[in-house]
Design a protein around this motif. Structure first.
Motif, short mmCIF file in Angstrom:
data_model
loop_
_atom_site.label_atom_id
_atom_site.label_comp_id
_atom_site.label_asym_id
_atom_site.label_seq_id
_atom_site.Cartn_x
_atom_site.Cartn_y
_atom_site.Cartn_z
N LEU A 261 37.90 46.67 27.50
CA LEU A 261 38.35 46.12 28.78
C LEU A 261 39.51 46.94 29.35
O LEU A 261 39.55 47.24 30.56
N LEU A 262 40.45 47.32 28.50
CA LEU A 262 41.60 48.10 28.96
C LEU A 262 41.19 49.49 29.41
O LEU A 262 41.76 50.05 30.35
N GLU A 263 40.18 50.05 28.75
CA GLU A 263 39.68 51.37 29.15
C GLU A 263 38.91 51.29 30.47
O GLU A 263 38.92 52.24 31.26
N THR A 264 38.26 50.16 30.72
CA THR A 264 37.40 50.02 31.89
C THR A 264 38.18 49.64 33.14
O THR A 264 37.88 50.12 34.24
N TYR A 265 39.18 48.77 33.00
CA TYR A 265 39.86 48.20 34.16
C TYR A 265 41.35 48.54 34.18
O TYR A 265 42.10 48.06 33.33
N PRO A 266 41.77 49.35 35.14
CA PRO A 266 43.20 49.64 35.26
C PRO A 266 44.01 48.44 35.73
O PRO A 266 45.23 48.41 35.61
N ARG A 267 43.30 47.43 36.23
CA ARG A 267 43.95 46.20 36.69
C ARG A 267 43.11 45.01 36.23
O ARG A 267 41.89 45.00 36.41
N ILE A 268 43.76 44.01 35.65
CA ILE A 268 43.09 42.76 35.29
C ILE A 268 43.90 41.63 35.89
O ILE A 268 45.08 41.45 35.57
N ASP A 269 43.27 40.88 36.80
CA ASP A 269 43.97 39.83 37.54
C ASP A 269 43.90 38.47 36.88
O ASP A 269 44.78 37.63 37.09
N ALA A 270 42.85 38.23 36.10
CA ALA A 270 42.72 36.91 35.49
C ALA A 270 41.86 37.01 34.24
O ALA A 270 40.92 37.81 34.16
N LEU B 253 42.86 37.99 21.97
CA LEU B 253 42.40 38.70 23.17
C LEU B 253 43.45 38.61 24.27
O LEU B 253 43.76 39.62 24.93
N THR B 254 44.02 37.44 24.46
CA THR B 254 45.03 37.28 25.51
C THR B 254 46.24 38.15 25.23
O THR B 254 46.76 38.82 26.14
N ARG B 255 46.70 38.14 24.01
CA ARG B 255 47.88 38.95 23.66
C ARG B 255 47.62 40.44 23.88
O ARG B 255 48.50 41.17 24.36
N LEU B 256 46.42 40.91 23.53
CA LEU B 256 46.11 42.33 23.68
C LEU B 256 45.97 42.73 25.15
O LEU B 256 46.28 43.87 25.52
N LEU B 257 45.52 41.80 26.00
CA LEU B 257 45.37 42.10 27.43
C LEU B 257 46.63 41.75 28.22
O LEU B 257 46.72 42.08 29.42
N LEU B 258 47.59 41.10 27.59
CA LEU B 258 48.73 40.55 28.32
C LEU B 258 49.52 41.58 29.12
O LEU B 258 49.87 41.30 30.28
N PRO B 259 49.82 42.77 28.58
CA PRO B 259 50.57 43.73 29.40
C PRO B 259 49.86 44.06 30.72
O PRO B 259 50.51 44.17 31.76
N ARG B 260 48.54 44.19 30.68
CA ARG B 260 47.78 44.48 31.90
C ARG B 260 47.81 43.29 32.85
O ARG B 260 47.91 43.45 34.07
N LEU B 261 47.73 42.09 32.31
CA LEU B 261 47.80 40.88 33.14
C LEU B 261 49.18 40.73 33.77
O LEU B 261 49.30 40.35 34.94
N VAL B 262 50.21 41.04 33.03
CA VAL B 262 51.58 40.96 33.56
C VAL B 262 51.77 41.95 34.70
O VAL B 262 52.36 41.64 35.74
N GLU B 263 51.24 43.15 34.53
CA GLU B 263 51.36 44.18 35.56
C GLU B 263 50.77 43.72 36.89
O GLU B 263 51.28 44.07 37.97
N SER B 264 49.71 42.94 36.83
CA SER B 264 49.02 42.51 38.05
C SER B 264 49.52 41.16 38.55
O SER B 264 49.00 40.64 39.55
N GLY B 265 50.52 40.57 37.86
CA GLY B 265 50.92 39.21 38.22
C GLY B 265 49.80 38.25 37.98
O GLY B 265 49.52 37.36 38.80
#
Length: 276
Positions: A71-80, A113-125
């Motif tokens: 997911l992190l490789e595919t999406y530079p932004r994750i909103d939700a 999963l949430t913890r691993l994606l959290l930095p990307r989620l924080v970046e996007s608010g």
């Protein structure tokens, strides 16, 4: 110039309310990461919504880590992120990681999963929404027995209820510890494949002639609303009963020291630091 479409990750998206939410949110011009366990169904939903299919097996935490990397490789932004996978296990089983299967699929895997994606989620608010249940009222969280080895199984309902209390506590702590907006919700008693292995659910299905509960369309409504772009006018960390905030929950939902201890213990179990 129109804004870029939001990117939404939905687990348990290959059927039930996850699929319904994926379809509705894609119609709202969102990019959907369709996460599921069944290859055929997951691919079919991804094609239906114009999204991308991602496979994961929550019974293996290594699979969750691989999913996060993809997911992190595919999406530079994750909103939700919609944590919607999991279920009721009628027979007590231990995963390859050494955890009771309900605990792992309903709590440890989505936490990881949430913890691993959290930095990307924080970046996007971004926003995190987790599917809980009114069954949290049946569950009692015991830090000395998260694996449910010291208590009667009773068809898995106690473990299931405890996992849904853990979901509420996880979302509360996520809201307190991070800048993302986080919510949990009970979708209602939805007529899907939920609990298909459970003897009690089979009996309910027979006695009702298959007419118990609400439709998957109705059950998906709170997930769609909470994950969507609309501002939620309540505090982050709130538990909803469908669309009603501050839904009925067990006493442990108000036990903040226990929730803090659960966060710390869960972090330890999945191999992450408690601090964000």
């Amino acid at each position: 110039m129109s804004p870029e479409p939001r990117t939404i990750v939905i687990t348990g998206a290959s059927s039930g309310i996850g699929r319904k939410a994926a379809v509705a949110l894609a119609e709202g011009v969102a990019t959907i990461a369709v996460v599921g366990r069944n290859p055929e169904r997951t691919k079919a939903v991804a094609e239906e919504v114009g999204g991308t299919a991602f496979l994961v097996d929550f019974d293996h935490l290594a699979s969750v880590r691989r999913l996060a990397e993809e997911l992190l490789e595919t999406y530079p932004r994750i909103d939700a992120l919609a944590n919607n996978a999991g279920g009721l296990v009628s027979t007590r089983e231990i995963t390859a990681d050494g955890f009771e299967r309900t605990l792992q699929s309903n709590h440890l895997a989505p936490f990881l999963l949430t913890r691993l994606l959290l930095p990307r989620l924080v970046e996007s608010g971004g926003r995190v929404v987790s599917t809980s249940s009114a069954a949290n009222l049946l569950g009692r969280v015991r830090l000395d027995d998260l694996n449910w080895a010291k208590r009667p199984w009773f068809g898995g309902w106690g473990a299931y209820g405890a996992s849904k209390m853990l979901t509420i506590q996880f979302i509360q702590q996520l809201a307190r510890r991070s800048s993302v907006k986080a919510f949990s919700f009970h979708p209602g008693l939805v007529k899907t494949n939920f609990g298909s292995e459970s003897a009690s659910m089979k009996v309910m299905n027979v006695l009702s002639g298959g007419n118990y509960g609400i439709s998957a369309d109705a059950g998906a409504v709170p997930l769609i609303q909470l994950v969507g772009p609309t501002t939620i006018g309540v505090a982050s960390g709130t538990y909803f009963d469908q669309l009603k905030p501050n839904g009925l929950s067990g006493p442990q939902a108000k036990n903040e020291p226990l929730a803090e201890a659960v966060w710390e213990r869960t972090s330890e179990l999945v191999g992450l630091p408690a601090e964000l």
